[in-house]
Design a protein around this motif. Structure first.
Motif, short mmCIF file in Angstrom:
data_model
loop_
_atom_site.label_atom_id
_atom_site.label_comp_id
_atom_site.label_asym_id
_atom_site.label_seq_id
_atom_site.Cartn_x
_atom_site.Cartn_y
_atom_site.Cartn_z
N ILE A 216 47.48 74.80 2.56
CA ILE A 216 47.94 76.16 2.86
C ILE A 216 48.93 76.63 1.78
CG2 ILE A 216 49.31 77.54 4.48
CD1 ILE A 216 48.15 75.70 6.72
N ALA A 217 49.88 75.76 1.45
CA ALA A 217 50.90 76.13 0.46
C ALA A 217 50.28 76.33 -0.92
CB ALA A 217 51.98 75.05 0.41
N ALA A 218 49.32 75.47 -1.28
CA ALA A 218 48.67 75.60 -2.58
C ALA A 218 47.87 76.89 -2.66
CB ALA A 218 47.77 74.39 -2.84
N ALA A 219 47.13 77.21 -1.60
CA ALA A 219 46.33 78.43 -1.59
C ALA A 219 47.20 79.68 -1.69
CB ALA A 219 45.48 78.48 -0.32
N ALA A 220 48.41 79.61 -1.13
CA ALA A 220 49.33 80.75 -1.19
C ALA A 220 50.06 80.83 -2.52
CB ALA A 220 50.34 80.65 -0.05
N GLY A 221 49.91 79.82 -3.37
CA GLY A 221 50.60 79.80 -4.65
C GLY A 221 52.01 79.28 -4.58
N PHE A 222 52.41 78.74 -3.43
CA PHE A 222 53.79 78.31 -3.24
C PHE A 222 54.14 77.04 -4.01
CE2 PHE A 222 54.41 80.45 1.20
CZ PHE A 222 54.33 81.69 0.58
N LEU A 223 53.14 76.29 -4.45
CA LEU A 223 53.41 75.03 -5.15
C LEU A 223 53.52 75.21 -6.66
CD1 LEU A 223 51.16 72.55 -3.14
CD2 LEU A 223 53.51 73.29 -2.69
N LYS A 224 53.34 76.43 -7.14
CA LYS A 224 53.51 76.69 -8.56
C LYS A 224 55.00 76.72 -8.90
CE LYS A 224 49.29 79.49 -8.83
NZ LYS A 224 48.74 80.85 -9.10
N PRO A 225 55.39 76.21 -10.06
CA PRO A 225 56.81 76.19 -10.42
C PRO A 225 57.44 77.58 -10.34
CG PRO A 225 55.53 74.89 -11.97
CD PRO A 225 54.54 75.60 -11.11
N GLY A 226 58.56 77.67 -9.65
CA GLY A 226 59.29 78.92 -9.55
C GLY A 226 58.75 79.92 -8.55
N ALA A 227 57.67 79.60 -7.86
CA ALA A 227 57.08 80.55 -6.92
C ALA A 227 58.03 80.82 -5.75
CB ALA A 227 55.75 80.03 -6.39
N ALA A 228 58.06 82.08 -5.32
CA ALA A 228 58.87 82.47 -4.17
C ALA A 228 57.98 82.53 -2.93
CB ALA A 228 59.54 83.81 -4.41
N GLY A 229 58.60 82.46 -1.79
CA GLY A 229 57.85 82.54 -0.54
C GLY A 229 58.47 81.64 0.50
N ALA A 230 57.95 81.73 1.71
CA ALA A 230 58.48 80.93 2.81
C ALA A 230 57.38 80.65 3.82
CB ALA A 230 59.65 81.63 3.49
N VAL A 231 57.50 79.52 4.49
CA VAL A 231 56.62 79.17 5.59
C VAL A 231 57.47 78.97 6.83
CG1 VAL A 231 55.09 77.41 6.54
CG2 VAL A 231 54.85 78.09 4.16
N ILE A 232 57.09 79.61 7.92
CA ILE A 232 57.75 79.38 9.20
C ILE A 232 56.68 78.97 10.21
CG2 ILE A 232 59.54 81.07 8.66
CD1 ILE A 232 58.25 82.97 10.68
N SER A 233 57.11 78.33 11.29
CA SER A 233 56.13 77.90 12.29
C SER A 233 56.67 78.10 13.69
CB SER A 233 55.77 76.42 12.08
OG SER A 233 56.85 75.59 12.49
N ILE A 234 55.74 78.27 14.61
CA ILE A 234 56.07 78.37 16.04
C ILE A 234 55.00 77.60 16.80
CG2 ILE A 234 57.26 80.58 15.89
CD1 ILE A 234 54.66 81.90 16.93
N PRO A 235 55.34 77.09 17.99
CA PRO A 235 54.33 76.41 18.81
C PRO A 235 53.69 77.36 19.80
CG PRO A 235 56.50 76.02 19.72
CD PRO A 235 56.70 76.93 18.53
N GLN A 236 52.51 77.01 20.23
CA GLN A 236 51.85 77.75 21.30
C GLN A 236 52.62 77.55 22.61
OE1 GLN A 236 48.70 79.59 22.01
NE2 GLN A 236 49.11 80.20 19.90
N ALA A 237 52.53 78.52 23.48
CA ALA A 237 53.14 78.42 24.80
C ALA A 237 52.08 78.07 25.82
CB ALA A 237 53.80 79.75 25.18
N GLY A 238 52.52 77.61 26.98
CA GLY A 238 51.58 77.34 28.06
C GLY A 238 51.82 76.00 28.70
N ALA A 239 51.03 75.72 29.71
CA ALA A 239 51.16 74.47 30.45
C ALA A 239 50.97 73.28 29.52
CB ALA A 239 50.13 74.43 31.57
N GLY A 240 51.86 72.32 29.63
CA GLY A 240 51.76 71.12 28.82
C GLY A 240 52.36 71.25 27.44
N HIS A 241 52.79 72.45 27.06
CA HIS A 241 53.35 72.65 25.73
C HIS A 241 54.87 72.60 25.72
CE1 HIS A 241 49.43 74.99 24.65
NE2 HIS A 241 49.28 73.70 24.52
#
Length: 315
Positions: free
Chosen positions: A171-196
């Motif tokens: 995911i990071a490579a496809a977004a270009g985030f792994l290139k030297p000096g590239a800007a950007g951010a990744v955030i994450s959240i979990p799904q809600a619901g029973a068992g989560h």
């Protein structure tokens, strides 16, 4: 006697017209190489044009992300800031498998900062802290440079990546985030619901909190404002109280930028008493409300500003 000389016979006249075929020059080796190269080039270009390309990431807003329901990882570009990728994880455990070792490297106080912790050592650390892969963090946020550090060290150390970490690398490579000096951010959240172990309200709170981190990582003017406000609006004792609150949660107190970023994310963008209450930092509700109002009034006019007062998605 003089030697006899052969007699000279005059040839008879011949009026036959003869066409002498011309010798065709053979093509040079260079011409053959040029033709072959052109054919190969055409094949390569054709393959590139016909090769199936990954579909572009959906560009969506906070509400759409919140309402998304799925059993697999889903990746979105945030509509108000396309340098922010949001990864919606199937549950807390899957989220932890993808991000926990990055959290250990970048943010946690009890983990090494110069190498990627091994899977065995990390599991031992979880047991010692009475945590699990799914409760190490409830949401994640990292700038592109943090991802580059993790994957660079992992490669240099020949550290095995689990399937979720490999997916994050893709995911990071496809977004270009792994290139030297590239800007950007990744955030994450979990799904809600029973068992989560995460309800819809918690999912909304986590998303709003993490989006504020996204702005901190991708908008230099906002990041500078956050540090200025922290230094000038909070008293020294209030800064110390927030730092202690965060250190108790396992954050590395020596990472000043991390402490500042988290302080304002909790103070302004985490308006839910299940996640943050004024008394945990020794403040009154009135003091917290005053600081929030000052921050919102002074903050740059960016996409995050309306979210500081907007109702959470889902009501």
């Amino acid at each position: 006697m003089a030697p006899l000389k052969p007699s000279r016979v005059q040839p008879q006249a011949d009026d036959t017209v003869r066409i002498i075929p011309q010798t065709r020059p053979r093509p040079s080796g260079r011409l053959w190489f040029a033709a072959a190269g052109l054919v190969v080039l055409c094949l390569i270009v054709g393959a590139i044009l016909l090769w199936p390309r990954p579909a572009p990431l959906p560009v969506v807003g906070e509400s759409t992300i919140f309402h998304h329901v799925g059993r697999h990882f889903a990746v979105f570009r945030f509509a108000d800031d396309r340098q922010v990728l949001v990864i919606d994880c199937p549950d807390l455990h899957a989220q932890g498998l993808m991000f926990d070792r990055i959290a250990a490297l970048i943010e946690k106080s009890d983990a090494p900062k110069d190498h990627v912790i091994s899977t065995a050592a990390f599991r031992a650390a979880l047991v010692a802290a009475d945590l699990t892969i799914g409760t190490y963090y409830y949401g994640d946020d990292y700038p592109a440079r943090a991802l580059r550090k993790f994957f660079r060290l992992a490669q240099a150390e020949h550290r095995h990546l689990n399937p979720q970490e490999q997916r994050l690398h893709e995911i990071a490579a496809a977004a270009g985030f792994l290139k030297p000096g590239a800007a950007g951010a990744v955030i994450s959240i979990p799904q809600a619901g029973a068992g989560h172990r995460v309800g819809l309200r918690a999912r909304a709170v986590i998303l709003r909190h993490e989006l504020s981190h996204g702005a901190y990582f991708t908008i230099p003017a906002y990041r500078a404002f956050v540090h200025h406000f922290y230094t000038t609006a909070l008293t020294a004792s209030e800064q110390a109280a927030f730092k202690n609150f965060l250190v108790r949660q396992g954050y590395d107190g020596d990472e000043h930028g991390l402490i500042v970023n988290e302080t304002l994310a909790y103070l302004v963008f985490t308006r839910d008493k299940e996640f943050f209450r004024a008394e945990v930092v020794g403040m009154s509700d009135a003091r917290v409300a005053m600081l929030r109002a000052e921050f919102i009034a002074m903050m740059p006019d960016i996409w995050l500003k309306p979210l500081a007062t907007a109702p959470l998605p889902g009501g």
